[in-house]
Enzyme design. Structure first.
Site, PDB file in Angstrom:
ATOM      1  N   HIS A   1      -5.048   9.307  11.596  1.00  0.00           N
ATOM      2  CA  HIS A   1      -4.658   7.896  11.640  1.00  0.00           C
ATOM      3  C   HIS A   1      -3.212   7.688  11.240  1.00  0.00           C
ATOM      4  O   HIS A   1      -2.830   6.611  10.795  1.00  0.00           O
ATOM      5  CB  HIS A   1      -5.579   7.058  10.737  1.00  0.00           C
ATOM      6  CG  HIS A   1      -7.008   7.076  11.181  1.00  0.00           C
ATOM      7  ND1 HIS A   1      -8.051   6.691  10.378  1.00  0.00           N
ATOM      8  CD2 HIS A   1      -7.574   7.472  12.357  1.00  0.00           C
ATOM      9  CE1 HIS A   1      -9.188   6.827  11.037  1.00  0.00           C
ATOM     10  NE2 HIS A   1      -8.931   7.303  12.253  1.00  0.00           N
TER      11      HIS A   1
ATOM     12  N   ALA B   1     -15.920  13.168  -5.074  1.00  0.00           N
ATOM     13  CA  ALA B   1     -15.180  14.337  -4.577  1.00  0.00           C
ATOM     14  C   ALA B   1     -14.552  15.109  -5.728  1.00  0.00           C
ATOM     15  O   ALA B   1     -14.585  16.349  -5.753  1.00  0.00           O
ATOM     16  CB  ALA B   1     -14.093  13.871  -3.609  1.00  0.00           C
TER      17      ALA B   1
ATOM     18  N   ARG C   1       0.844  -1.211   0.000  1.00  0.00           N
ATOM     19  CA  ARG C   1       0.000   0.000   0.000  1.00  0.00           C
ATOM     20  C   ARG C   1       0.873   1.252   0.000  1.00  0.00           C
ATOM     21  O   ARG C   1       0.546   2.245  -0.668  1.00  0.00           O
ATOM     22  CB  ARG C   1      -0.932  -0.015   1.212  1.00  0.00           C
ATOM     23  CG  ARG C   1      -2.057  -1.045   1.117  1.00  0.00           C
ATOM     24  CD  ARG C   1      -2.902  -1.049   2.378  1.00  0.00           C
ATOM     25  NE  ARG C   1      -3.454   0.279   2.646  1.00  0.00           N
ATOM     26  CZ  ARG C   1      -3.804   0.688   3.868  1.00  0.00           C
ATOM     27  NH1 ARG C   1      -3.640  -0.112   4.910  1.00  0.00           N
ATOM     28  NH2 ARG C   1      -4.307   1.874   4.059  1.00  0.00           N
TER      29      ARG C   1
ATOM     30  N   ASP D   1      -2.110   8.512   3.189  1.00  0.00           N
ATOM     31  CA  ASP D   1      -1.356   8.542   1.925  1.00  0.00           C
ATOM     32  C   ASP D   1      -0.577   9.829   1.679  1.00  0.00           C
ATOM     33  O   ASP D   1       0.196   9.911   0.714  1.00  0.00           O
ATOM     34  CB  ASP D   1      -2.329   8.283   0.744  1.00  0.00           C
ATOM     35  CG  ASP D   1      -3.501   9.276   0.719  1.00  0.00           C
ATOM     36  OD1 ASP D   1      -4.623   8.867   0.354  1.00  0.00           O
ATOM     37  OD2 ASP D   1      -3.327  10.456   1.080  1.00  0.00           O
TER      38      ASP D   1
HETATM   39  C1  BV8 Z   1      -9.427   4.869  19.270  1.00  0.00           C
HETATM   40  C2  BV8 Z   1      -5.213   2.365   9.892  1.00  0.00           C
HETATM   41  C3  BV8 Z   1      -9.272   4.991  21.644  1.00  0.00           C
HETATM   42  C4  BV8 Z   1      -4.319   2.807   8.844  1.00  0.00           C
HETATM   43  C5  BV8 Z   1      -7.497   2.812  10.469  1.00  0.00           C
HETATM   44  C6  BV8 Z   1     -16.035   4.879  19.849  1.00  0.00           C
HETATM   45  C7  BV8 Z   1     -15.044   5.790  20.229  1.00  0.00           C
HETATM   46  C8  BV8 Z   1     -13.707   5.490  20.061  1.00  0.00           C
HETATM   47  C9  BV8 Z   1     -13.320   4.267  19.484  1.00  0.00           C
HETATM   48  C10 BV8 Z   1     -14.298   3.372  19.101  1.00  0.00           C
HETATM   49  C11 BV8 Z   1     -15.640   3.670  19.289  1.00  0.00           C
HETATM   50  N1  BV8 Z   1     -16.351   2.617  18.828  1.00  0.00           N
HETATM   51  C12 BV8 Z   1     -15.491   1.673  18.351  1.00  0.00           C
HETATM   52  C13 BV8 Z   1     -14.243   2.091  18.529  1.00  0.00           C
HETATM   53  C14 BV8 Z   1     -13.049   1.324  18.167  1.00  0.00           C
HETATM   54  C15 BV8 Z   1     -12.566   1.629  16.735  1.00  0.00           C
HETATM   55  C16 BV8 Z   1     -13.663   1.749  15.723  1.00  0.00           C
HETATM   56  O1  BV8 Z   1     -14.057   2.845  15.348  1.00  0.00           O
HETATM   57  N2  BV8 Z   1     -14.145   0.626  15.245  1.00  0.00           N
HETATM   58  C17 BV8 Z   1     -15.168   0.657  14.206  1.00  0.00           C
HETATM   59  C18 BV8 Z   1     -14.868  -0.429  13.161  1.00  0.00           C
HETATM   60  C19 BV8 Z   1     -16.509   0.473  14.879  1.00  0.00           C
HETATM   61  N3  BV8 Z   1     -11.770   2.832  16.747  1.00  0.00           N
HETATM   62  C20 BV8 Z   1     -10.472   2.760  17.078  1.00  0.00           C
HETATM   63  O2  BV8 Z   1      -9.952   1.724  17.454  1.00  0.00           O
HETATM   64  C21 BV8 Z   1      -9.653   4.032  16.984  1.00  0.00           C
HETATM   65  N4  BV8 Z   1      -8.910   4.179  18.209  1.00  0.00           N
HETATM   66  O3  BV8 Z   1     -10.496   5.414  19.230  1.00  0.00           O
HETATM   67  O4  BV8 Z   1      -8.607   4.850  20.418  1.00  0.00           O
HETATM   68  C22 BV8 Z   1      -9.812   3.619  21.953  1.00  0.00           C
HETATM   69  C23 BV8 Z   1      -8.923   2.570  22.059  1.00  0.00           C
HETATM   70  C24 BV8 Z   1      -9.433   1.291  22.361  1.00  0.00           C
HETATM   71  C25 BV8 Z   1     -10.798   1.104  22.514  1.00  0.00           C
HETATM   72  C26 BV8 Z   1     -11.692   2.185  22.369  1.00  0.00           C
HETATM   73  C27 BV8 Z   1     -11.185   3.450  22.097  1.00  0.00           C
HETATM   74  C28 BV8 Z   1      -8.615   3.908  15.861  1.00  0.00           C
HETATM   75  C29 BV8 Z   1      -9.271   4.092  14.540  1.00  0.00           C
HETATM   76  C30 BV8 Z   1      -8.190   4.087  13.425  1.00  0.00           C
HETATM   77  C31 BV8 Z   1      -8.128   2.721  12.839  1.00  0.00           C
HETATM   78  N5  BV8 Z   1      -7.170   2.698  11.729  1.00  0.00           N
HETATM   79  N6  BV8 Z   1      -6.583   2.687   9.535  1.00  0.00           N
HETATM   80  C32 BV8 Z   1      -4.641   2.084   7.572  1.00  0.00           C
HETATM   81  O5  BV8 Z   1      -4.373   0.877   7.475  1.00  0.00           O
HETATM   82  O6  BV8 Z   1      -5.181   2.792   6.689  1.00  0.00           O
HETATM   83  S1  BV8 Z   1      -9.095   3.162  10.078  1.00  0.00           S
HETATM   84  C33 BV8 Z   1      -9.398   2.934   8.451  1.00  0.00           C
HETATM   85  O7  BV8 Z   1     -10.791   3.267   8.286  1.00  0.00           O
HETATM   86  C34 BV8 Z   1      -8.650   3.867   7.530  1.00  0.00           C
HETATM   87  O8  BV8 Z   1      -7.726   4.716   8.173  1.00  0.00           O
HETATM   88  C35 BV8 Z   1      -9.753   4.725   6.926  1.00  0.00           C
HETATM   89  O9  BV8 Z   1      -9.364   6.018   6.766  1.00  0.00           O
HETATM   90  C36 BV8 Z   1     -10.783   4.635   8.007  1.00  0.00           C
HETATM   91  C37 BV8 Z   1     -12.151   5.047   7.647  1.00  0.00           C
HETATM   92  O10 BV8 Z   1     -12.488   4.434   6.421  1.00  0.00           O
HETATM   93  P1  BV8 Z   1     -12.875   5.414   5.207  1.00  0.00           P
HETATM   94  O11 BV8 Z   1     -11.796   6.409   5.021  1.00  0.00           O
HETATM   95  O12 BV8 Z   1     -14.234   5.931   5.457  1.00  0.00           O
HETATM   96  O13 BV8 Z   1     -12.820   4.440   3.981  1.00  0.00           O
HETATM   97  P2  BV8 Z   1     -13.953   3.408   3.530  1.00  0.00           P
HETATM   98  O14 BV8 Z   1     -13.327   2.493   2.534  1.00  0.00           O
HETATM   99  O15 BV8 Z   1     -14.632   2.842   4.737  1.00  0.00           O
HETATM  100  O16 BV8 Z   1     -15.048   4.320   2.807  1.00  0.00           O
HETATM  101  C38 BV8 Z   1     -14.704   5.017   1.630  1.00  0.00           C
HETATM  102  C39 BV8 Z   1     -15.897   5.908   1.307  1.00  0.00           C
HETATM  103  O17 BV8 Z   1     -15.571   6.690   0.154  1.00  0.00           O
HETATM  104  C40 BV8 Z   1     -17.167   5.136   0.949  1.00  0.00           C
HETATM  105  O18 BV8 Z   1     -18.252   5.674   1.684  1.00  0.00           O
HETATM  106  C41 BV8 Z   1     -17.347   5.399  -0.563  1.00  0.00           C
HETATM  107  O19 BV8 Z   1     -18.719   5.510  -0.902  1.00  0.00           O
HETATM  108  C42 BV8 Z   1     -16.668   6.729  -0.714  1.00  0.00           C
HETATM  109  N7  BV8 Z   1     -16.147   7.008  -2.054  1.00  0.00           N
HETATM  110  C43 BV8 Z   1     -15.700   6.130  -2.995  1.00  0.00           C
HETATM  111  N8  BV8 Z   1     -15.271   6.817  -4.082  1.00  0.00           N
HETATM  112  C44 BV8 Z   1     -15.443   8.145  -3.806  1.00  0.00           C
HETATM  113  C45 BV8 Z   1     -15.997   8.270  -2.517  1.00  0.00           C
HETATM  114  N9  BV8 Z   1     -16.284   9.462  -1.953  1.00  0.00           N
HETATM  115  C46 BV8 Z   1     -16.035  10.561  -2.686  1.00  0.00           C
HETATM  116  N10 BV8 Z   1     -15.505  10.531  -3.935  1.00  0.00           N
HETATM  117  C47 BV8 Z   1     -15.199   9.344  -4.526  1.00  0.00           C
HETATM  118  N11 BV8 Z   1     -14.680   9.312  -5.770  1.00  0.00           N
END
Ligand code: BV8
Length: 248
Positions: free
Chosen positions: A120, A232, A67, A105
């Site tokens: 992140h 976007a 990546r 990125d």
């Molecule tokens: C944390 C790593 C404290 C790098 C990533 C409540 C509060 C706090 C935490 C939590 C909570 N509930 C749950 C949690 C835990 C967890 C979480 O959120 N889990 C989810 C699955 C429920 N969060 C964490 O662990 C975070 N840490 O809060 O610390 C803590 C600690 C322990 C316990 C509790 C709290 C850490 C989060 C970071 C995780 N690391 N990435 C890497 O490998 O990349 S996250 C990963 O998802 C990526 O970084 C990415 O950026 C992120 C979000 O995804 P998106 O960017 O939205 O990408 P996705 O593919 O999903 O969607 C793309 C979108 O684009 C689509 O909607 C599509 O329609 C659209 N699209 C497509 N083409 C286009 C477009 N839009 C516009 N134009 C286009 N052309």
């Protein structure tokens, strides 16, 4: 589009949150898109964890190096450059602009955005797990997996994995900006990951207008004042031109 243009044109402090979707038009697969080829059978959410790295550092570092090289080979697109035009247009008229990205990125930096906070971390920097020292590897594949630092420890990408805390400076910047913004725009994110997915609620609680730009509906779409169903790369240049009279 008209309502979003008015919100942007009147705004004094704009906060933009971006996700993988803004980089999709640069050829970088979004986080939850199934990847093709070598990685099509791997679930990103299970690989982006400290547990996966502890269990199989070779697979995790191969995935991240694959990546990383893709990100380095990619170029910013019209969506990235439109956000630069909006930032500069706001500053020209004495306003403020804060960019909060979930992306790793570095394309916002390469496009010229100035006030960027990486929630992140970034994939172009790697960290020695023994010393915490960080380095930016050259734009060529690692020669061994898992890669080791000169200090003897395993190298990992300087990204925030699930279950890891976000960088405090980025979180602080986000909290301060969301308290004072009057226009919040979420671009290209599925709004699935916290705490970033909750930013729209914090912005709305501060009385800010809220805009979503995404070709698909998301679980958060109903929480935005305006939801623009567009890519976007199409919507942002149009918003920049309408609200600031600027090309991208
Ligand atoms: C944390 C790593 C404290 C790098 C990533 C409540 C509060 C706090 C935490 C939590 C909570 N509930 C749950 C949690 C835990 C967890 C979480 O959120 N889990 C989810 C699955 C429920 N969060 C964490 O662990 C975070 N840490 O809060 O610390 C803590 C600690 C322990 C316990 C509790 C709290 C850490 C989060 C970071 C995780 N690391 N990435 C890497 O490998 O990349 S996250 C990963 O998802 C990526 O970084 C990415 O950026 C992120 C979000 O995804 P998106 O960017 O939205 O990408 P996705 O593919 O999903 O969607 C793309 C979108 O684009 C689509 O909607 C599509 O329609 C659209 N699209 C497509 N083409 C286009 C477009 N839009 C516009 N134009 C286009 N052309």
């Amino acid at each position: 589009m008209e309502r979003a243009t008015r919100m942007l044109a009147r705004a004094k402090h704009v906060v933009v949150l971006t996700g993988a979707g803004i980089s999709a038009e640069s050829g970088i697969r979004t986080f939850r898109d199934t990847m093709r080829g070598l990685w099509k059978d791997f679930d990103p959410a299970t690989l982006a964890t400290p547990e996966a790295f502890a269990r199989d550092p070779e697979v995790v570092t191969r995935w991240y190096d694959h990546r990383r090289l893709g990100c380095l080979a990619a170029e910013p697109n019209a969506g990235h450059t439109a956000l630069v035009a909006i930032e500069r247009g706001l500053i020209r008229r004495g306003g403020r602009f804060t960019l909060l990205t979930q992306n790793v990125d570095r394309l916002h930096h390469r496009a010229g955005s100035a006030n960027v906070h990486e929630l992140h971390g970034t994939i172009v920097v790697w960290r020695c797990t023994a010393t915490g020292n960080e380095l930016e590897p050259p734009p060529s594949p690692f020669r061994e997996f898992p890669p080791r630092s000169a200090w003897g420890g395993l190298l990992r990408p300087a990204v925030v994995w699930f279950g890891e805390m976000l960088p405090i400076p980025a979180l602080d910047a986000a909290a301060r900006a969301l308290r004072t913004c009057d226009c919040f725009m979420s671009v290209g994110t599925s709004s699935a990951v916290y705490p970033a997915a909750g930013f729209v609620d914090l912005a709305a609680a501060s009385g800010s207008g809220t805009i979503e730009v995404n070709p698909q509906e998301t679980p958060a779409s109903g929480r935005f004042d305006v939801s623009i169903r567009a890519r976007a790369g199409a919507a942002l240049p149009e918003l920049a031109a309408r609200a600031f009279g600027t090309g991208t």
